[in-house]
Each structure stands twice: as structure tokens, then as C-alpha cells.
Design a protein around this motif. Sequence first.
Motif, PDB file in Angstrom:
ATOM      1  N   PRO A 125       0.813  -1.211   0.000  1.00  0.00           N
ATOM      2  CA  PRO A 125       0.000   0.000   0.000  1.00  0.00           C
ATOM      3  C   PRO A 125       0.850   1.266   0.000  1.00  0.00           C
ATOM      4  O   PRO A 125       1.935   1.300   0.568  1.00  0.00           O
ATOM      5  CB  PRO A 125      -0.816  -0.107   1.306  1.00  0.00           C
ATOM      6  CG  PRO A 125      -0.046  -1.049   2.177  1.00  0.00           C
ATOM      7  CD  PRO A 125       0.652  -1.985   1.252  1.00  0.00           C
ATOM      8  N   ALA A 126       0.318   2.306  -0.671  1.00  0.00           N
ATOM      9  CA  ALA A 126       1.039   3.586  -0.742  1.00  0.00           C
ATOM     10  C   ALA A 126       1.117   4.224   0.645  1.00  0.00           C
ATOM     11  O   ALA A 126       0.151   4.187   1.409  1.00  0.00           O
ATOM     12  CB  ALA A 126       0.327   4.528  -1.708  1.00  0.00           C
ATOM     13  N   LYS A 127       2.265   4.808   0.930  1.00  0.00           N
ATOM     14  CA  LYS A 127       2.444   5.469   2.216  1.00  0.00           C
ATOM     15  C   LYS A 127       1.675   6.787   2.224  1.00  0.00           C
ATOM     16  O   LYS A 127       1.686   7.541   1.244  1.00  0.00           O
ATOM     17  CB  LYS A 127       3.930   5.725   2.447  1.00  0.00           C
ATOM     18  CG  LYS A 127       4.233   6.241   3.852  1.00  0.00           C
ATOM     19  CD  LYS A 127       5.728   6.394   4.049  1.00  0.00           C
ATOM     20  CE  LYS A 127       6.019   6.930   5.445  1.00  0.00           C
ATOM     21  NZ  LYS A 127       7.463   7.150   5.651  1.00  0.00           N
ATOM     22  N   MET A 149       2.093   9.599  -0.545  1.00  0.00           N
ATOM     23  CA  MET A 149       3.470  10.011  -0.807  1.00  0.00           C
ATOM     24  C   MET A 149       3.958   9.545  -2.178  1.00  0.00           C
ATOM     25  O   MET A 149       5.118   9.677  -2.496  1.00  0.00           O
ATOM     26  CB  MET A 149       4.396   9.465   0.291  1.00  0.00           C
ATOM     27  CG  MET A 149       4.068   9.988   1.678  1.00  0.00           C
ATOM     28  SD  MET A 149       4.145  11.785   1.781  1.00  0.00           S
ATOM     29  CE  MET A 149       5.903  12.041   1.639  1.00  0.00           C
ATOM     30  N   THR A 150       3.044   9.013  -2.986  1.00  0.00           N
ATOM     31  CA  THR A 150       3.411   8.603  -4.338  1.00  0.00           C
ATOM     32  C   THR A 150       2.699   9.503  -5.343  1.00  0.00           C
ATOM     33  O   THR A 150       1.686  10.120  -5.031  1.00  0.00           O
ATOM     34  CB  THR A 150       3.007   7.136  -4.593  1.00  0.00           C
ATOM     35  OG1 THR A 150       1.599   7.007  -4.423  1.00  0.00           O
ATOM     36  CG2 THR A 150       3.731   6.209  -3.643  1.00  0.00           C
ATOM     37  N   GLY A 151       3.221   9.587  -6.532  1.00  0.00           N
ATOM     38  CA  GLY A 151       2.594  10.391  -7.590  1.00  0.00           C
ATOM     39  C   GLY A 151       3.244  11.757  -7.704  1.00  0.00           C
ATOM     40  O   GLY A 151       3.821  12.278  -6.758  1.00  0.00           O
ATOM     41  N   PHE A 152       3.132  12.334  -8.891  1.00  0.00           N
ATOM     42  CA  PHE A 152       3.773  13.617  -9.165  1.00  0.00           C
ATOM     43  C   PHE A 152       2.954  14.799  -8.643  1.00  0.00           C
ATOM     44  O   PHE A 152       3.496  15.848  -8.331  1.00  0.00           O
ATOM     45  CB  PHE A 152       3.996  13.786 -10.673  1.00  0.00           C
ATOM     46  CG  PHE A 152       5.010  12.827 -11.229  1.00  0.00           C
ATOM     47  CD1 PHE A 152       6.354  12.975 -10.947  1.00  0.00           C
ATOM     48  CD2 PHE A 152       4.598  11.764 -12.023  1.00  0.00           C
ATOM     49  CE1 PHE A 152       7.295  12.093 -11.452  1.00  0.00           C
ATOM     50  CE2 PHE A 152       5.540  10.875 -12.541  1.00  0.00           C
ATOM     51  CZ  PHE A 152       6.885  11.037 -12.254  1.00  0.00           C
ATOM     52  N   PHE A 153       1.627  14.651  -8.601  1.00  0.00           N
ATOM     53  CA  PHE A 153       0.765  15.745  -8.187  1.00  0.00           C
ATOM     54  C   PHE A 153      -0.082  15.318  -6.987  1.00  0.00           C
ATOM     55  O   PHE A 153      -1.212  14.849  -7.145  1.00  0.00           O
ATOM     56  CB  PHE A 153      -0.141  16.192  -9.347  1.00  0.00           C
ATOM     57  CG  PHE A 153       0.625  16.635 -10.553  1.00  0.00           C
ATOM     58  CD1 PHE A 153       1.259  17.872 -10.577  1.00  0.00           C
ATOM     59  CD2 PHE A 153       0.723  15.803 -11.662  1.00  0.00           C
ATOM     60  CE1 PHE A 153       1.985  18.281 -11.691  1.00  0.00           C
ATOM     61  CE2 PHE A 153       1.439  16.205 -12.777  1.00  0.00           C
ATOM     62  CZ  PHE A 153       2.081  17.441 -12.789  1.00  0.00           C
ATOM     63  N   LEU A 208      -3.497  23.930   2.230  1.00  0.00           N
ATOM     64  CA  LEU A 208      -3.359  22.475   2.320  1.00  0.00           C
ATOM     65  C   LEU A 208      -2.649  21.918   1.090  1.00  0.00           C
ATOM     66  O   LEU A 208      -1.749  21.067   1.206  1.00  0.00           O
ATOM     67  CB  LEU A 208      -4.750  21.844   2.465  1.00  0.00           C
ATOM     68  CG  LEU A 208      -4.831  20.382   2.881  1.00  0.00           C
ATOM     69  CD1 LEU A 208      -4.196  20.161   4.256  1.00  0.00           C
ATOM     70  CD2 LEU A 208      -6.286  19.920   2.901  1.00  0.00           C
ATOM     71  N   ALA A 209      -3.016  22.422  -0.098  1.00  0.00           N
ATOM     72  CA  ALA A 209      -2.390  21.949  -1.335  1.00  0.00           C
ATOM     73  C   ALA A 209      -0.893  22.266  -1.347  1.00  0.00           C
ATOM     74  O   ALA A 209      -0.065  21.427  -1.743  1.00  0.00           O
ATOM     75  CB  ALA A 209      -3.078  22.578  -2.540  1.00  0.00           C
ATOM     76  N   GLN A 210      -0.529  23.464  -0.894  1.00  0.00           N
ATOM     77  CA  GLN A 210       0.888  23.839  -0.874  1.00  0.00           C
ATOM     78  C   GLN A 210       1.660  23.045   0.171  1.00  0.00           C
ATOM     79  O   GLN A 210       2.813  22.674  -0.041  1.00  0.00           O
ATOM     80  CB  GLN A 210       1.025  25.347  -0.647  1.00  0.00           C
ATOM     81  CG  GLN A 210       0.545  26.144  -1.855  1.00  0.00           C
ATOM     82  CD  GLN A 210       1.032  27.584  -1.861  1.00  0.00           C
ATOM     83  OE1 GLN A 210       1.798  28.013  -1.001  1.00  0.00           O
ATOM     84  NE2 GLN A 210       0.566  28.350  -2.837  1.00  0.00           N
ATOM     85  N   LEU A 211       1.032  22.761   1.305  1.00  0.00           N
ATOM     86  CA  LEU A 211       1.671  21.935   2.335  1.00  0.00           C
ATOM     87  C   LEU A 211       1.916  20.528   1.812  1.00  0.00           C
ATOM     88  O   LEU A 211       2.982  19.950   2.043  1.00  0.00           O
ATOM     89  CB  LEU A 211       0.784  21.920   3.592  1.00  0.00           C
ATOM     90  CG  LEU A 211       1.333  21.178   4.820  1.00  0.00           C
ATOM     91  CD1 LEU A 211       2.658  21.769   5.278  1.00  0.00           C
ATOM     92  CD2 LEU A 211       0.321  21.241   5.970  1.00  0.00           C
ATOM     93  N   ALA A 212       0.952  19.991   1.076  1.00  0.00           N
ATOM     94  CA  ALA A 212       1.101  18.653   0.484  1.00  0.00           C
ATOM     95  C   ALA A 212       2.261  18.625  -0.501  1.00  0.00           C
ATOM     96  O   ALA A 212       3.066  17.681  -0.519  1.00  0.00           O
ATOM     97  CB  ALA A 212      -0.189  18.235  -0.208  1.00  0.00           C
ATOM     98  N   ASN A 213       2.386  19.682  -1.310  1.00  0.00           N
ATOM     99  CA  ASN A 213       3.492  19.750  -2.263  1.00  0.00           C
ATOM    100  C   ASN A 213       4.854  19.811  -1.562  1.00  0.00           C
ATOM    101  O   ASN A 213       5.830  19.211  -2.007  1.00  0.00           O
ATOM    102  CB  ASN A 213       3.331  20.978  -3.172  1.00  0.00           C
ATOM    103  CG  ASN A 213       2.250  20.789  -4.205  1.00  0.00           C
ATOM    104  OD1 ASN A 213       1.975  19.676  -4.625  1.00  0.00           O
ATOM    105  ND2 ASN A 213       1.601  21.873  -4.609  1.00  0.00           N
ATOM    106  N   GLU A 214       4.892  20.549  -0.446  1.00  0.00           N
ATOM    107  CA  GLU A 214       6.148  20.701   0.303  1.00  0.00           C
ATOM    108  C   GLU A 214       6.626  19.371   0.875  1.00  0.00           C
ATOM    109  O   GLU A 214       7.817  19.053   0.794  1.00  0.00           O
ATOM    110  CB  GLU A 214       5.962  21.709   1.443  1.00  0.00           C
ATOM    111  CG  GLU A 214       5.901  23.165   0.980  1.00  0.00           C
ATOM    112  CD  GLU A 214       5.507  24.106   2.118  1.00  0.00           C
ATOM    113  OE1 GLU A 214       5.589  23.679   3.288  1.00  0.00           O
ATOM    114  OE2 GLU A 214       5.136  25.242   1.830  1.00  0.00           O
ATOM    115  N   ILE A 215       5.713  18.610   1.477  1.00  0.00           N
ATOM    116  CA  ILE A 215       6.168  17.392   2.157  1.00  0.00           C
ATOM    117  C   ILE A 215       6.391  16.223   1.189  1.00  0.00           C
ATOM    118  O   ILE A 215       7.051  15.243   1.548  1.00  0.00           O
ATOM    119  CB  ILE A 215       5.205  16.950   3.279  1.00  0.00           C
ATOM    120  CG1 ILE A 215       3.902  16.399   2.711  1.00  0.00           C
ATOM    121  CG2 ILE A 215       4.963  18.035   4.281  1.00  0.00           C
ATOM    122  CD1 ILE A 215       3.247  15.393   3.639  1.00  0.00           C
TER     123      ILE A 215
END
Length: 308
Positions: free
Chosen positions: A2-4, A27-31, A299-306
Motif C-alpha cells: 500500500p502507498a504510504k 506520498m506517491t505520484g507527481f501531483f 493544504l495543497a501547498q503543504l502537500a506539495n512541500e512534504i
Amino acid sequence: MPAKKRKLAAIDMGSNSFHLLMAEVSMTGFFPKPRILARHKQKVRLADGLDENDSIDDPAISRGVHCLNFFAKELERFQPHAVKAVATAALRKASNQAQLLAKFEAVLGSPIEIITGEREAELIYAGVCSASQCKDKVLVIDIGGASTEVIAGNGSRANILNSLDMGCVVFQNRFFKQGHIDSESIEQASKTAEQLLAPYVDDYQKHGWLRVLGASGTFRAISEIATAEGLQVLSRDWLGQLIQRCIEQGQVERLNFAGLRDDRRAVLVGGITILFAVLKTLNVDKFEVTTGALREGLLAQLANEITA
């Protein structure tokens, strides 16, 4: 295998309401697209506590502390990997900003960033694009409690970002004292809003737009009234009629429209007067309402950062 996944939390300490979004992101995928698990909102009315010296009063501080205490308990249960909290116009303006920030951070247990108006506009645009299809040129309007952001963009890129010193709570308290609504007060509020936007009109007109999207509370209130009245398309003409109906009812406590929630009644006139002035100044006839706003952008920017 399973994806982390990671848990994230975003807090938007607006001038009228405080919001907490709790989400998880793969934590997988480009976007990476966060999946929101829970939303919490409280009407704190921070801007309502601004006095003539721009100091936020004790009752408003107490409401903020009460809300952040609740958020802190929710975060303790949720155990997020990362938390991002931002505060907007009311705290930007507050002369007792340092005292409030220390108190609020102690209660929340996380740092709070007081963001600039331009950064607020940037996050709003990102939030709108996360919820709506921003494929071409769009104009985004967000009327908050103490500021109004007007952003022109193309696709996911924001090109013109302005944060104006006007909001539904501030205008309500300034122009509609004791809840009285009349033509003269509407005219004064409208002219003030038009004057604040006037220096930027040429930039917006040169950029152009195909759609106009409205974000946050004033737009949701308008949408709920329109839906209850069976209206399919939101227009400046209809909004003008709604303002006239407010004038006829005369007092905030008398406002009685199908679809109008009690918690929006107190600041409805301040918000729709600003909106009408913006639509008139930019010559906008029709507009839409989007679900995305600053908190979704954060939230979207935080997701991109981590996940970077």
C-alpha cells in the motif's frame, strides 16, 4: 504494497471565521492531492473586535482562544505529520499583534504565520484552482472579514494579486452602525469600495477573464439565498435587487430571506455591498461560486512541500 500516506492539517485564522482542515496525502505520484478527512469552523469574528486604535478587544481574543483550544484538542487526536497555521487581515492590522500572536501560539501549540495580503491572495487562488477548473483566464474574488482579495489568473498561474482594505465585518461596523440599513449608507460603502479598487481597474481589464469565481462566506451566503429562491444564474442585477430588499427591510435583525443562515445575517449587507461595488467597477454581469478558498490552497501547498 500500500502507498504510504501522511496526515496534514491546515489552519486559516480569518478575520470572521477560523477553519481547520485535516487531511491525508499519498506520498506517491507527481501531483499529490490531499484527501480531506474533517473540517472544523468557528465564527470567531476577530475583526469585530478591532477598536478605533486597531487593537483587538478582549471578547474577540477570548473567542479566538476558545476556538484554538478546540483545534489543539482535535490536532492532538489526529496526530498530523505537518501543521500549517496562518492568520490574515485582522491580525495584520492589529496594533496588539505581538501579544495576540504569543497567546494564540501558546494555546494552539504550533507557530502561526501572519501572511501578507499578496500571500493571502496567492493562497486563495491556489485553493480556488484546487476546487474548480481554472483552465483559462479567470477572475477570483474573496470577500473576507477585514480584506477583499481580487486575483486575475490564467490556468493555475495567478498574474494580478491585490488585497484591498475592505471586508464584510469592517464595512458592516463602519457603515451600518446599530444595524441600520438605508440608501445613504449603501452609497457611502459602495463609493469607498469603488475608490479602493479604482487604481487597479486598468490592470484587470487588460488581463481579461472568461469566468468570475467567488470564494468564501459572502459568496456562499449569496449562493444559498439564490438556490432557495430558485435562481440558476448569479448576476449583478439580481444582487442589486437583493441590496434594495435589504434597504426595504431596514434593519439587520429584520433581514429575512429564504436560505439566509443566522450566522451570516450580521455581516451580509457589508459583504454584498462590497461585492456589488467590485462587480460594477470591473463591469462584471455574471459570476459563479466556488468551494475552494485560502485553507484549501494552504493544504495543497503543504502537500506539495512534504512530497517534494
